[in-house]
Write a protein that holds these residues in place. Structure first.
Motif, mmCIF file in Angstrom:
data_model
loop_
_atom_site.group_PDB
_atom_site.id
_atom_site.type_symbol
_atom_site.label_atom_id
_atom_site.label_comp_id
_atom_site.label_asym_id
_atom_site.label_seq_id
_atom_site.Cartn_x
_atom_site.Cartn_y
_atom_site.Cartn_z
ATOM 1 N N LYS A 1 0.723 -1.197 -0.446
ATOM 2 C CA LYS A 1 -0.006 0.033 0.239
ATOM 3 C C LYS A 1 0.770 1.346 -0.239
ATOM 4 O O LYS A 1 1.720 1.423 0.381
ATOM 5 C CB LYS A 1 -1.119 -0.217 1.334
ATOM 6 N N LYS B 1 -2.154 8.865 -9.410
ATOM 7 C CA LYS B 1 -3.772 8.091 -8.609
ATOM 8 C C LYS B 1 -3.801 6.896 -8.525
ATOM 9 O O LYS B 1 -2.513 6.290 -8.188
ATOM 10 C CB LYS B 1 -4.928 8.776 -9.401
ATOM 11 N N GLN B 2 -4.869 5.775 -9.409
ATOM 12 C CA GLN B 2 -5.038 4.347 -8.992
ATOM 13 C C GLN B 2 -3.954 3.993 -10.526
ATOM 14 O O GLN B 2 -3.343 2.649 -10.011
ATOM 15 C CB GLN B 2 -5.960 3.949 -9.593
ATOM 16 N N TYR C 1 -1.236 2.220 -8.651
ATOM 17 C CA TYR C 1 -0.839 0.873 -8.080
ATOM 18 C C TYR C 1 -1.127 -0.515 -9.555
ATOM 19 O O TYR C 1 -0.766 -1.520 -9.719
ATOM 20 C CB TYR C 1 -2.856 0.659 -7.582
ATOM 21 N N ILE C 2 -1.325 0.123 -10.323
ATOM 22 C CA ILE C 2 -1.301 -0.405 -11.851
ATOM 23 C C ILE C 2 0.100 -0.507 -12.090
ATOM 24 O O ILE C 2 0.278 -1.761 -12.607
ATOM 25 C CB ILE C 2 -1.842 0.557 -13.073
#
Length: 259
Positions: free
Chosen positions: A24, A196-197, A200-201
């Motif tokens: 995380k 942003k997301q 995580y990709i």
């Protein structure tokens, strides 16, 4: 560290391999701005619940922690989750008190009498019971890898562990350190400039690459190579246009122009 953020990770070590089971992103800012212990506890609760669905109790595994944000409260929260064996790297700035001396870890490391040929421990070491203002009385394992390299470990376990138990548990921590080194220096996670997301990709792509390299170590021709050596071998023998030609349509992304 990627894009000014840290990755908080929960890594499981099995048969000398590091397997990431929880990663995380969190701010690199200090304790007042980022409650990393709460994030860690939340991650452990979620992972424990998912593992229990498969009748796997991960709380039986010992926990090792770097010298960060650890407190008596975090120890108690880990105890509540069922983790009873907890080893943490001690900071040289921590203050310990013994029978005849009170001082920082940096001073203690110079004062203790290191012993050799301790059962099950292959470095000079000494185990002492000292008190700390935050944690009270604890077992501390001081070990020396060279004349200039001395380290200390805190035993935060519910039941005091022997020196060899502390040492063997911490030995697995080196495997975790190798995972982070692999992720940063070899797989170049810091070069994934996403937001942003998307971060995580990018992290997922790098973790998949890491797991593929782990699986490649089971190949007879690569079994004796380290993950770094396998990666270098791939980079030196594989060309991107050849990969695209093999796995995609011929005109994918203008491969004919690339060739």
């Amino acid at each position: 560290m990627v894009n000014g953020q840290n990755i908080l990770g929960i890594i499981l070590t099995i048969n000398g391999k590091a397997i990431p089971i929880g990663l995380k992103y969190c701010s690199k800012q200090g304790r007042k701005n980022t409650d990393k212990p709460s994030i860690l506890i939340a991650m452990l609760k979620e992972i424990k619940e998912e593992c229990l669905k498969e009748n796997i109790n991960i709380s039986k595994y010992p926990i090792t922690l770097d010298s960060w944000y650890v407190s008596k409260q975090l120890k108690e929260q880990l105890d509540e989750l069922g983790f009873t064996k907890i080893i943490m790297a001690g900071k040289s700035s921590y203050v310990f008190e013994g029978e005849d001396f009170k001082g920082k870890g940096s001073e203690w490391k110079k004062r203790v009498d290191y012993q050799e040929n301790q059962w099950g421990i292959d470095v000079l070491c000494v185990r002492k019971k000292l008190s700390n203002p935050t944690f009270g009385e604890l077992n501390w394992l001081f070990f020396q890898k060279s004349n200039s390299s001395c380290y200390l470990l805190m035993d935060l376990s519910s039941i005091s562990l022997r020196g060899v138990e502390i040492w063997r548990i911490w030995s697995a921590h080196n495997i975790i350190e190798q995972f982070w080194k692999m992720l940063k220096s070899v797989l170049k996670i810091a070069e994934m400039k996403l937001r942003k997301q998307g971060i995580y990709i990018g992290l997922l792509i790098k973790v998949i690459m890491y797991l593929i390299l782990l699986s490649m170590q089971f190949m007879p021709s690569l079994g004796r190579l380290s993950l770094t050596q396998i990666m270098r071998k791939i980079e030196s023998t594989t060309k991107l246009p050849d990969v695209i030609k093999e796995h995609f349509q011929h005109d994918f992304l203008g491969v004919s122009a690339m060739a």
